[in-house]
Scaffold this active site. Structure first.
Site, PDB file in Angstrom:
ATOM      1  N   ASP A 204      27.431  57.850  -2.209  1.00 53.92           N
ATOM      2  CA  ASP A 204      27.747  57.037  -3.377  1.00 53.92           C
ATOM      3  C   ASP A 204      29.248  57.014  -3.610  1.00 53.92           C
ATOM      4  O   ASP A 204      29.987  57.808  -3.034  1.00 53.92           O
ATOM      5  CB  ASP A 204      27.090  57.654  -4.622  1.00 53.92           C
ATOM      6  CG  ASP A 204      25.636  57.251  -4.738  1.00 53.92           C
ATOM      7  OD1 ASP A 204      25.255  56.249  -4.127  1.00 53.92           O
ATOM      8  OD2 ASP A 204      24.904  57.955  -5.454  1.00 53.92           O
ATOM      9  N   LYS A 226      27.999  49.478   0.013  1.00 46.98           N
ATOM     10  CA  LYS A 226      28.271  48.380   0.960  1.00 46.98           C
ATOM     11  C   LYS A 226      27.080  48.043   1.845  1.00 46.98           C
ATOM     12  O   LYS A 226      27.200  47.250   2.768  1.00 46.98           O
ATOM     13  CB  LYS A 226      29.476  48.765   1.821  1.00 46.98           C
ATOM     14  CG  LYS A 226      30.737  48.867   0.984  1.00 46.98           C
ATOM     15  CD  LYS A 226      31.986  48.710   1.805  1.00 46.98           C
ATOM     16  CE  LYS A 226      33.201  48.741   0.899  1.00 46.98           C
ATOM     17  NZ  LYS A 226      34.266  49.575   1.413  1.00 46.98           N
TER      18      LYS A 226
END
Ligand SMILES: C[S@@+](CC[C@H](N)C(=O)[O-])C[C@H]1O[C@@H](n2cnc3c(N)ncnc32)[C@H](O)[C@@H]1O
Length: 418
Positions: A204, A226
């Site tokens: 994260d 992403k």
């Protein structure tokens, strides 16, 4: 004993389960050594007129038998192993002589030269016991032993030391690791070891990002933010990535900020893995809800000030129909409120709390990027917090603390009641 002095000690692992062990003296040495003897399952008798409170607690708990008296000849009858550590020289010498006579291996804290056994510096990690005995020209060197032991155990724990032909088998499946609030030193030992064993790490934005730099080049590091999620929701895409890598036989670590189960969607990930039959290990982490206030000098509880703290997500405004929070009830509490994900909505939240009866003068602190080099703290009250947060440009991630504990560390809080 001079004839024995030149030879190195012969290392051995004693299997003491159910076997009589006698400890003479109930002071600091006994206090340090007894837990390992208890863990080994020894049948322990302590002979000593007095004992430290911790040793006494072991006797009260039935872990050792305590005979409250001085050592007497015959105490070592049928004994396999003796630890002689009293502050009575005559008793130590007499017990040592009995041990020699009865062929009982005997450790002496006051005089290692005449002992028939030495205690190594020991440590444990993941099923391995490390025992170090070092000697130099002058004899034993316990400090050196302890330093070598520390280096080995630390290496085993953080994964930097592995036996070349017997690497620790990586934990199969996925490990959901709570990485703590950001400072790389605030991850657990287990979390760090699992990271060191990982083939794939899905991380994260929050949490100990610095640790990712330390990973060897073959480790695939994936930024969770992403992961492309086309036809999925973002969380579903992360779940799919975890499942795919685990099914490919990789040791996968899902590195999360704070604790996986505090606003971390950890259970959603665990459930998705369970549905696919993939083993999942959850490693708790230090939650920002407690550690970030602490890092800024704010205790979430304090004697005489707050007997409770409530951790609340402020990601939706109080008047939002999706909100599950009872702000009216929270306004009535006397304890500490800790808000996560609340920077954007702090104005509306402060307004709701005051409207439901909380004093506008209630102290508030906003702690941004706690435990990192960029940590900063902004103080306000419920009446001023919206304006102060905007003026000071407070940005996520921040933990917001509401209550009298905010002022405790600054010396302006009410004195604790006795
Ligand atoms: C999605 S929640 C995850 C909380 C996390 N699982 C935990 O136990 O700390 C993210 C929120 O945690 C808080 N947070 C996490 N790390 C922080 C830090 N280092 N400094 C300030 N706030 C932090 C912020 O309120 C942020 O918006």
């Amino acid at each position: 004993m001079a004839e024995h002095a030149d030879h190195p000690a012969y290392p051995v692992g004693l299997r003491l389960s159910g076997r009589r062990v006698v400890v003479v003296g109930g002071g600091q040495v006994a206090q340090r050594r007894l837990p390992a003897l208890i863990a080994a399952g020894a049948d322990i008798t302590l002979v000593s007129p007095s004992a430290t409170p911790s040793v006494e607690a072991m006797a009260d708990a039935g872990e050792i038998r305590w005979e409250r008296r001085r050592y007497e000849d015959g105490d070592l009858t049928d004994t396999w192993y003796a630890l002689i550590a009293s502050d009575d020289d005559a008793a130590n010498d007499a017990a040592s002589a009995e041990a020699e006579r009865t062929r009982t291996w005997c450790v002496r804290s006051d005089n290692a030269d005449v002992a028939t056994a030495w205690t190594p510096a020991t440590g444990r990690s993941e099923g391995v016991t490390v025992a170090v005995l070092s000697t130099d020209a002058q004899g034993r060197d316990p400090r050196h032993s302890a330093a070598v032991r520390d280096a080995i155990v630390e290496g085993l724990r953080d994964g930097t030391l592995t036996a070349p032909h017997h690497r620790t088998r990586p934990t199969p499946g996925v490990s959901l690791v709570g990485g703590g609030p950001g400072d790389p030193d605030l991850i657990t030992v287990r979390g760090r070891r699992l990271l060191a064993e990982a083939d794939v790490v899905i991380a994260d934005r929050l949490g100990p990002r610095d640790l990712l730099d330390e990973l060897p080049p073959h480790v695939q590091v994936i930024d969770a933010a992403k992961i492309p999620y086309g036809r999925f929701m973002a969380q579903e895409a992360i779940n799919q990535a975890l499942i795919e890598h685990a099914k490919a036989g990789k040791a996968v670590v899902r590195l999360k900020g704070g604790d996986p189960f505090v606003f971390g969607r950890g259970m959603e990930e665990a459930q998705a893995l369970a549905a696919e039959g993939i083993p999942c290990t959850v490693v708790p982490g230090i939650s920002s809800s407690i550690s970030v206030p602490g890092a800024a000098g704010i205790p979430v509880t304090h004697r005489g000030v707050a007997h409770e703290f409530t951790v609340v997500s402020g990601h939706v405004a109080p008047d939002d129909e999706r909100s599950l929070v009872d702000w009216a009830a929270l306004a009535q509490l006397r304890g500490t409120l800790v808000l996560l994900m609340a920077v954007d909505k702090i104005g509306a939240i402060a307004k709701a709390l005051v409207a439901h009866g909380k004093s506008p003068d209630t102290p508030v602190a906003l702690v941004q990027e706690g435990t990192t080099a960029s940590q900063r703290r902004v103080d306000a009250t419920l009446a001023t917090v919206a304006e102060r947060a905007a003026a000071e440009d407070v940005r996520p991630p921040a933990v917001i603390v509401i209550g009298d504990v905010v002022a405790v560390g600054t010396g302006t809080a009410p004195l604790p009641a006795e």
